[in-house]
Motif scaffolding. Structure first.
Motif, PDB file in Angstrom:
ATOM      1  N   GLU A   1      30.273  39.391  54.182  1.00 33.99           N
ATOM      2  CA  GLU A   1      30.001  40.498  53.272  1.00 33.99           C
ATOM      3  C   GLU A   1      28.589  41.014  53.498  1.00 33.99           C
ATOM      4  O   GLU A   1      27.664  40.241  53.733  1.00 33.99           O
ATOM      5  N   ALA A   2      28.420  42.314  53.400  1.00 31.13           N
ATOM      6  CA  ALA A   2      27.110  42.921  53.622  1.00 31.13           C
ATOM      7  C   ALA A   2      26.125  42.537  52.525  1.00 31.13           C
ATOM      8  O   ALA A   2      24.958  42.329  52.776  1.00 31.13           O
ATOM      9  N   GLU A   3      26.602  42.468  51.302  1.00 36.22           N
ATOM     10  CA  GLU A   3      25.694  42.111  50.221  1.00 36.22           C
ATOM     11  C   GLU A   3      25.933  40.680  49.788  1.00 36.22           C
ATOM     12  O   GLU A   3      27.030  40.155  49.897  1.00 36.22           O
ATOM     13  N   GLU A   4      24.885  40.047  49.339  1.00 37.90           N
ATOM     14  CA  GLU A   4      24.988  38.662  48.890  1.00 37.90           C
ATOM     15  C   GLU A   4      25.738  38.614  47.569  1.00 37.90           C
ATOM     16  O   GLU A   4      25.606  39.516  46.741  1.00 37.90           O
ATOM     17  N   PRO A   5      26.519  37.574  47.334  1.00 40.91           N
ATOM     18  CA  PRO A   5      27.203  37.456  46.051  1.00 40.91           C
ATOM     19  C   PRO A   5      26.195  37.290  44.918  1.00 40.91           C
ATOM     20  O   PRO A   5      25.074  36.839  45.127  1.00 40.91           O
ATOM     21  N   ILE A   6      26.631  37.668  43.724  1.00 37.57           N
ATOM     22  CA  ILE A   6      25.775  37.574  42.556  1.00 37.57           C
ATOM     23  C   ILE A   6      25.432  36.117  42.279  1.00 37.57           C
ATOM     24  O   ILE A   6      24.304  35.780  41.991  1.00 37.57           O
TER      25      ILE A   6
ATOM     26  N   GLU B   1      27.765  27.013  45.307  1.00 42.05           N
ATOM     27  CA  GLU B   1      29.148  26.637  45.026  1.00 42.05           C
ATOM     28  C   GLU B   1      29.769  27.442  43.900  1.00 42.05           C
ATOM     29  O   GLU B   1      30.977  27.446  43.737  1.00 42.05           O
ATOM     30  N   THR B   2      28.944  28.114  43.113  1.00 39.22           N
ATOM     31  CA  THR B   2      29.452  28.829  41.940  1.00 39.22           C
ATOM     32  C   THR B   2      30.379  29.968  42.331  1.00 39.22           C
ATOM     33  O   THR B   2      31.443  30.137  41.740  1.00 39.22           O
ATOM     34  N   TRP B   3      29.993  30.763  43.317  1.00 44.89           N
ATOM     35  CA  TRP B   3      30.778  31.940  43.681  1.00 44.89           C
ATOM     36  C   TRP B   3      32.204  31.588  44.100  1.00 44.89           C
ATOM     37  O   TRP B   3      33.159  32.166  43.572  1.00 44.89           O
TER      38      TRP B   3
ATOM     39  N   LEU C   1      35.729  32.689  42.146  1.00 37.71           N
ATOM     40  CA  LEU C   1      36.822  33.385  42.838  1.00 37.71           C
ATOM     41  C   LEU C   1      38.140  32.633  42.743  1.00 37.71           C
ATOM     42  O   LEU C   1      39.203  33.232  42.821  1.00 37.71           O
ATOM     43  N   ALA C   2      38.085  31.321  42.560  1.00 34.40           N
ATOM     44  CA  ALA C   2      39.304  30.513  42.472  1.00 34.40           C
ATOM     45  C   ALA C   2      39.964  30.598  41.097  1.00 34.40           C
ATOM     46  O   ALA C   2      41.105  30.169  40.938  1.00 34.40           O
ATOM     47  N   LEU C   3      39.273  31.149  40.111  1.00 36.29           N
ATOM     48  CA  LEU C   3      39.842  31.250  38.759  1.00 36.29           C
ATOM     49  C   LEU C   3      40.990  32.251  38.739  1.00 36.29           C
ATOM     50  O   LEU C   3      40.995  33.227  39.501  1.00 36.29           O
ATOM     51  N   PRO C   4      41.961  32.052  37.843  1.00 35.48           N
ATOM     52  CA  PRO C   4      43.013  33.061  37.662  1.00 35.48           C
ATOM     53  C   PRO C   4      42.394  34.397  37.233  1.00 35.48           C
ATOM     54  O   PRO C   4      41.286  34.431  36.683  1.00 35.48           O
ATOM     55  N   ALA C   5      43.102  35.491  37.458  1.00 35.12           N
ATOM     56  CA  ALA C   5      42.566  36.843  37.249  1.00 35.12           C
ATOM     57  C   ALA C   5      42.007  37.066  35.840  1.00 35.12           C
ATOM     58  O   ALA C   5      40.909  37.598  35.683  1.00 35.12           O
ATOM     59  N   ARG C   6      42.739  36.687  34.812  1.00 34.46           N
ATOM     60  CA  ARG C   6      42.261  36.921  33.441  1.00 34.46           C
ATOM     61  C   ARG C   6      41.024  36.088  33.131  1.00 34.46           C
ATOM     62  O   ARG C   6      40.097  36.557  32.483  1.00 34.46           O
ATOM     63  N   GLN C   7      41.000  34.847  33.582  1.00 31.88           N
ATOM     64  CA  GLN C   7      39.831  34.004  33.337  1.00 31.88           C
ATOM     65  C   GLN C   7      38.619  34.576  34.062  1.00 31.88           C
ATOM     66  O   GLN C   7      37.528  34.640  33.507  1.00 31.88           O
TER      67      GLN C   7
ATOM     68  N   ALA D   1      37.138  24.717  33.973  1.00 28.46           N
ATOM     69  CA  ALA D   1      37.453  24.651  35.407  1.00 28.46           C
ATOM     70  C   ALA D   1      36.175  24.693  36.234  1.00 28.46           C
ATOM     71  O   ALA D   1      36.028  23.936  37.200  1.00 28.46           O
ATOM     72  N   LEU D   2      35.251  25.565  35.855  1.00 31.00           N
ATOM     73  CA  LEU D   2      33.987  25.658  36.592  1.00 31.00           C
ATOM     74  C   LEU D   2      33.179  24.368  36.466  1.00 31.00           C
ATOM     75  O   LEU D   2      32.605  23.893  37.438  1.00 31.00           O
ATOM     76  N   ARG D   3      33.145  23.801  35.266  1.00 30.72           N
ATOM     77  CA  ARG D   3      32.436  22.534  35.082  1.00 30.72           C
ATOM     78  C   ARG D   3      33.066  21.441  35.936  1.00 30.72           C
ATOM     79  O   ARG D   3      32.379  20.616  36.520  1.00 30.72           O
TER      80      ARG D   3
END
Length: 168
Positions: A91-96, A100-102, A106-112, A150-152
């Motif tokens: 990607e041209a721009e760095e993720p926000i 490991e957070t990004w 991205l692995a979370l379901p769409a609504r979450q 899930a993130l934790r």
């Protein structure tokens, strides 16, 4: 100022911010661009019904999130499994979020993921997020709690204590 001019001014002023939100939702620049284009087209078609020009961004953001969620639902039934993941261009721009957070977001379901993006990137309240997603505030709280759990679990796994058999 007519509705077309107001909408064109809005797109010029806010397209970068909308693209960033779409990127946070999709994790892919090309998909983000398509998502923004689809949301803008949808809102443009109904621009005459928007009474308050200042409300356009809210309409576009809501359309962006809902379109992303419904597209993921439709795509999930038609996706093909590949034996090997094709190489992705950087990607041209760095993720926000870094590290490991990004990937975990991205692995979370769409609504979450939508709840996390709207809450922590756009700083929306639970009531505002519920309005964007078209659900209750209780559902927003549930999606946020599941996403954070899930993130934790991914980012800070529970340590195993000696003699506990892996349990605390």
């Amino acid at each position: 100022m007519d509705a077309d001019t107001a909408f064109a001014d809005f797109v010029r002023a806010r397209s970068t911010a909308l693209l960033r939100t779409a990127y946070l939702l999709t994790g892919d620049r090309a998909q983000a661009e398509d998502l923004v284009q689809e949301a803008l087209l949808s809102v443009y078609r109904s621009r005459g019904r928007i009474r308050e020009p200042a409300a356009i961004e809210g309409y576009v953001r809501t359309t962006l999130v809902r379109t992303h969620i419904s597209t993921r639902r439709r795509r999930s039934t038609t996706e093909l499994s590949l034996e090997r993941i094709p190489e992705q261009p950087r990607e041209a721009e760095e993720p926000i979020w870094a590290g490991e957070t990004w990937p975990a977001v991205l692995a979370l379901p769409a609504r979450q993921r939508a709840v996390i993006v709207l809450a922590y990137f756009h700083d929306l309240s639970e009531v505002e997020i519920a309005g964007v997603l078209g659900c209750s505030t209780g559902a927003v709280k549930s999606h946020r709690a599941r996403a954070l759990a899930a993130l934790r679990g991914v980012l800070a796994p529970t340590p195993s204590w000696p003699g506990s058999g892996g349990r605390r």
